[in-house]
Scaffold this active site. Structure first.
Site, short mmCIF file in Angstrom:
data_model
loop_
_atom_site.label_atom_id
_atom_site.label_comp_id
_atom_site.label_asym_id
_atom_site.label_seq_id
_atom_site.Cartn_x
_atom_site.Cartn_y
_atom_site.Cartn_z
N HIS A 91 0.83 -1.21 0.00
CA HIS A 91 0.00 0.00 0.00
C HIS A 91 0.87 1.26 0.00
O HIS A 91 0.56 2.23 -0.71
CB HIS A 91 -0.90 0.02 1.25
CG HIS A 91 -1.91 -1.07 1.31
ND1 HIS A 91 -1.80 -2.11 2.20
CD2 HIS A 91 -3.04 -1.29 0.61
CE1 HIS A 91 -2.83 -2.92 2.06
NE2 HIS A 91 -3.60 -2.44 1.09
N GLY A 133 -2.54 -1.56 -7.07
CA GLY A 133 -1.48 -2.54 -7.09
C GLY A 133 -1.75 -3.67 -8.06
O GLY A 133 -2.88 -4.20 -8.14
#
Length: 282
Positions: free
Chosen positions: A37, A149
Site C-alpha cells: 500500500h 497494485g
C-alpha cells in the site's frame, strides 16, 4: 495529514486544492496497510501535488460466506504509515456515509466480460462491489490519477475498463507487486497464515515462475496450468484457479498471443491468496 470522515469536509478540501490548480492522486484501500500500500502512496506522491488515501472496509464486495467482521482494522498504525509516506488527506467514511440507503437500495456499477471469470467466478458479486465503491470514491475525490497494485491484476483491468467505458478523466497507474523475500506477494490476508502456512504459501509464486518459463517452449497452456495447480496442491495448498490469459482482455490465451498474464488463486489455511505474473513471448 488531515483525517476526514464526512463527504462535505472532503469536498471542501478538494475544492480548495482545485482552486490552486493542484494535481490530485488517489489511493483507495481497505486499511491494514503494508509496504505494498505504501508503495502506491509513494508512486502517487511522485505523480501529483496532493495525495488522498481512503480506508473503507467495503461491505458490498464481501460475499455471504466471507466474514467482514474479521477483516483486520488497524487505523492508528495505518495513519502513522500514511503520514510517514507523505499522504496529505485520509478519507475514512463509515458504511452509513457511503451507503446511506443501505446495500439493498444502492445503485451499482457493473463491468461485464473482464470481471466475470477467475475471482469474479469464485467470489460472485465481488467486482460489482469493487466497481461501485471505487466509482463513488472517484466521484467524491475527483482525482487526476489513481494508483492500484498489480497484485490484484484482474481488479486493475476491471477498474481500467470502467474508467474507459464511463469516460472518467482519470489516469490509472498500476504499481508492481511488492513481495517478501520468499516471493510471497504482500497482502492483508497474509495475517491469517500461521508459521507453517507462511512456509507453504510461497509455492504459489514459485509455480507461477515455473509456469512462465514452461510456456516459452510449450503452447499447451491448459496442460501446463493443470500441472502447476497440481504442484501447488502437493505443496499443501488448495488451488482455486490458475489460468494463462491474454494480458488485457483476460480471455484464455492462444498460441498467437504475445502479451500474457498468469492468474492464480489458492487457499492456504484460512487465507485465500491471489497472485499473477505477466509474460511477454518473443
Amino acid at each position: 495529514m488531515q483525517t476526514i470522515e464526512q463527504i462535505s469536509n472532503l469536498r471542501g478540501e478538494i475544492n480548495l486544492w482545485r482552486q490552486q490548480g493542484l494535481k490530485i492522486a488517489f489511493v483507495p484501500t481497505m486499511g491494514n496497510l503494508h509496504k505494498g500500500h505504501i508503495a502506491l502512496v509513494e508512486k502517487a506522491k511522485l505523480a501529483a501535488d496532493k495525495v488522498v488515501a481512503s480506508i473503507f472496509v467495503n461491505p458490498m464486495q464481501f460475499g455471504a460466506n466471507e466474514d467482514i467482521g474479521n477483516y483486520p482494522r488497524t487505523m492508528a498504525a495505518d495513519q502513522e504509515k500514511l503520514l510517514t509516506a507523505g499522504c496529505d488527506l485520509l478519507f475514512t467514511p463509515t458504511p452509513a456515509i457511503i451507503y446511506p440507503k443501505g446495500l439493498d437500495q444502492q445503485s451499482y456499477v457493473e463491468v461485464p466480460n473482464v470481471s466475470q471469470h477467475y475471482c469474479g467466478e469464485s467470489r460472485p458479486g465481488h467486482f460489482r462491489g469493487v466497481t461501485t465503491v471505487v466509482c463513488k470514491l472517484f466521484n467524491l475525490v475527483q482525482p487526476d490519477i489513481a494508483c492500484f497494485g498489480l497484485k490484484d491484476y484482474q481488479q486493475v483491468q476491471v477498474i481500467q475498463t470502467m474508467v474507459e467505458d464511463l469516460s472518467m478523466p482519470i489516469e490509472i497507474i498500476a504499481v508492481e507487486t511488492v513481495r517478501e523475500a520468499s516471493g510471497l506477494a504482500l497482502s492483508s490476508r497474509n495475517n491469517y497464515l500461521n508459521k507453517e502456512e507462511k512456509n507453504i504459501a510461497p509455492a504459489l509464486s514459485q509455480n507461477l515462475k515455473w509456469l512462465a518459463q514452461a510456456i516459452r517452449g510449450n503452447d499447451d497452456f491448459v496442460g501446463l496450468a493443470q500441472k502447476a495447480a497440481s504442484n501447488i496442491n502437493m505443496a499443501g495448498m488448495k488451488t482455486d484457479y490458475i489460468h494463462i490469459c491474454h494480458a488485457r482482455t483476460l480471455q484464455p490465451a492462444n498460441k498467437d498471443d504475445k502479451k500474457l498474464v498468469i492468474l492464480a488463486a489458492a487457499h492456504c489455511g484460512k487465507a485465500r491468496l491471489i497472485d499473477n505474473l505477466q509474460v511477454t513471448l518473443a
